[in-house]
Design an enzyme around this catalytic site. Structure first.
Site, mmCIF file in Angstrom:
data_model
loop_
_atom_site.group_PDB
_atom_site.id
_atom_site.type_symbol
_atom_site.label_atom_id
_atom_site.label_comp_id
_atom_site.label_asym_id
_atom_site.label_seq_id
_atom_site.Cartn_x
_atom_site.Cartn_y
_atom_site.Cartn_z
ATOM 1 N N ARG A 36 15.985 60.657 92.888
ATOM 2 C CA ARG A 36 16.580 61.292 91.701
ATOM 3 C C ARG A 36 16.884 62.771 91.959
ATOM 4 O O ARG A 36 17.877 63.298 91.452
ATOM 5 C CB ARG A 36 15.657 61.125 90.496
ATOM 6 C CG ARG A 36 15.701 59.721 89.915
ATOM 7 C CD ARG A 36 14.860 59.580 88.679
ATOM 8 N NE ARG A 36 15.175 58.337 87.986
ATOM 9 C CZ ARG A 36 14.501 57.853 86.949
ATOM 10 N NH1 ARG A 36 13.463 58.524 86.478
ATOM 11 N NH2 ARG A 36 14.856 56.723 86.376
ATOM 12 N N LYS A 197 13.885 37.329 80.892
ATOM 13 C CA LYS A 197 13.964 36.943 79.483
ATOM 14 C C LYS A 197 15.354 37.075 78.884
ATOM 15 O O LYS A 197 16.006 38.094 79.033
ATOM 16 C CB LYS A 197 12.997 37.813 78.667
ATOM 17 C CG LYS A 197 11.522 37.576 78.999
ATOM 18 C CD LYS A 197 10.636 38.424 78.095
ATOM 19 C CE LYS A 197 9.154 38.144 78.366
ATOM 20 N NZ LYS A 197 8.285 38.966 77.492
ATOM 21 N N GLY A 354 16.138 48.881 86.929
ATOM 22 C CA GLY A 354 15.086 49.072 87.926
ATOM 23 C C GLY A 354 14.914 47.921 88.893
ATOM 24 O O GLY A 354 14.924 48.102 90.112
ATOM 25 N N GLY A 377 16.840 51.965 80.684
ATOM 26 C CA GLY A 377 17.141 51.770 79.266
ATOM 27 C C GLY A 377 18.548 52.174 78.888
ATOM 28 O O GLY A 377 19.224 51.475 78.129
#
Length: 397
Positions: A36, A197, A354, A377
């Protein structure tokens, strides 16, 4: 999307606040993965080279509005200096006299990292007074943290209310890549959505039906779709309460002319552990005691064929339990095929999340995709069609 980039900023002599994401892995006071930091270096260096006084702001961890020495950004200042090959000053607070004095001491072309924003509760509360205190340290604001732009925090949406705001190079690249993948007009397009999921990606799947021509579903998520079609999936991970939702997605896809691509075969085992005894079988022939842990070779060939027929691929989520061999083969094979097409100029590939980043790194193709987002997110919320507060703040500035 309309937002100003660094091309519109005359940075010389200006105090430029740059929101970066330096929430990096650290152990024993040392940064263990500087990815990062390296990604933010382009924007920071460009501003410094232009003669700006560069002031970097970031959060780290979850200190919940109080000072936690273990969550200080001081080690990151050292790592940033090593990455850029310059001395990076550090301020032991991000607002107030300590921060002001550190900013005042900066020469043109100098760089300063402020202490963890989340040591103040006003950051996550988007407290107007805290945002104003941050803004007073600068003449211009640059957001280079797409990964934080789904949060309406003081350093993301509060500062742009006081200062002219610009997208940094990393933010610009992220937004342009996502726009190209979703809404850039290049068709046919495909999305490969994997992971465990359906429940966490129901909105994503629904949104994508209006933007792609093929929806490739893998991972444990595919098990729920297979069960919804009436296949026995043994002891495979699935969400039985979402069989109706899976059928609804398939019906909507059919109505919109979107092809849903599900596994034709799978690698199954009775135990989930490294190098477990396993076999490849058609999805119609999974035993009652077996778990589907990866897509099989026929599925991989089918997916490769689909990729040959599209211009754009958006990828989020692995095809199987890639962390545990031999259940990494399907994800790796598909990733390599997508990378080859990308390198040949036949396919534009945009990936994020991720697990996705880890899977592509495992396959050795991280640098061979058109764009790989490290955002989690924010990437998912963008796919869901949500307006990201940090992006909206740039557009409004």
């Amino acid at each position: 999307m309309t937002f100003k980039t660094l091309d519109a900023l005359d940075a010389k002599g200006k105090r430029v606040l740059v929101r970066v994401d330096f929430n990096v892995p650290m152990q024993d006071g040392e940064v263990t993965d500087a990815t990062r930091i390296e990604r933010a270096a382009t924007t920071l260096k460009q501003l410094a080279d232009a003669g700006a006084k560069v002031i970097a702001l970031s959060h780290f961890g979850r200190p919940k509005g109080r000072v936690e020495p273990s969550m200080s950004l001081q080690p990151v200042a050292k790592a940033l200096g090593q990455t850029l090959g310059i001395d990076v000053a550090f301020a032991e607070d991000c607002v107030g006299d300590v921060a002001r004095k550190a900013v005042d001491a900066l020469p043109e072309g100098g760089m300063l990292l402020l202490e963890n924003l989340r040591f103040h509760s006003g950051e996550e509360k988007n407290d107007p007074a805290f945002a104003k205190g941050l803004a007073e340290l600068g003449d211009a604001y640059v957001n280079d943290a797409f990964s934080c732009s789904h949060r309406s925090h003081a350093s993301v949406t509060g500062i742009p209310e006081h200062l002219p705001a610009y997208a940094g190079r990393l933010m610009q690249a992220e937004l342009e890549a996502l726009q190209a993948a979703l809404g850039g007009g290049e068709r046919p397009a495909a999305a490969l959505i994997g992971g465990a999921k359906i429940s966490s990606k129901l909105q994503v799947l629904g949104e994508l039906l209006d933007k792609v021509d093929k929806l490739i579903i893998g991972g444990a998520m595919a098990n729920t779709f297979l069960a919804a079609q009436g296949h026995g999936i043994g002891k495979s991970l699935s969400e039985p309460d979402l069989l109706g939702a899976a059928r609804e997605i398939m019906a909507k896809a059919e109505a919109k002319g979107v092809e849903i691509v599900l596994p034709m075969d799978g690698v199954v085992a009775e135990v989930f552990e490294p190098n477990a005894e396993c076999r490849t079988t058609k999805v119609e022939e999974v035993g009652d005691a077996e778990m589907i842990l990866d897509v099989g070779p026929a599925s991989v060939i089918n997916i490769k064929d689909k990729l040959e027929s599209v211009k754009v691929l958006l990828w989020n989520g692995p095809m199987g339990a890639f962390e545990v061999p031999p259940f990494d083969a399907g994800t790796t094979d598909v990733a390599k095929a997508a990378a080859v097409l990308t390198q040949q100029g036949k396919l534009k590939t945009v990936a994020g999340g991720g697990d996705t980043v880890a899977a592509l790194a495992h396959a050795g193709v991280l640098e061979k995709f058109s764009y790989v987002s490290t955002a989690g997110g924010a990437f998912l919320e963008w796919l869901e069609g949500k307006t990201l507060p940090g992006v909206a703040a740039l557009e409004a500035s």
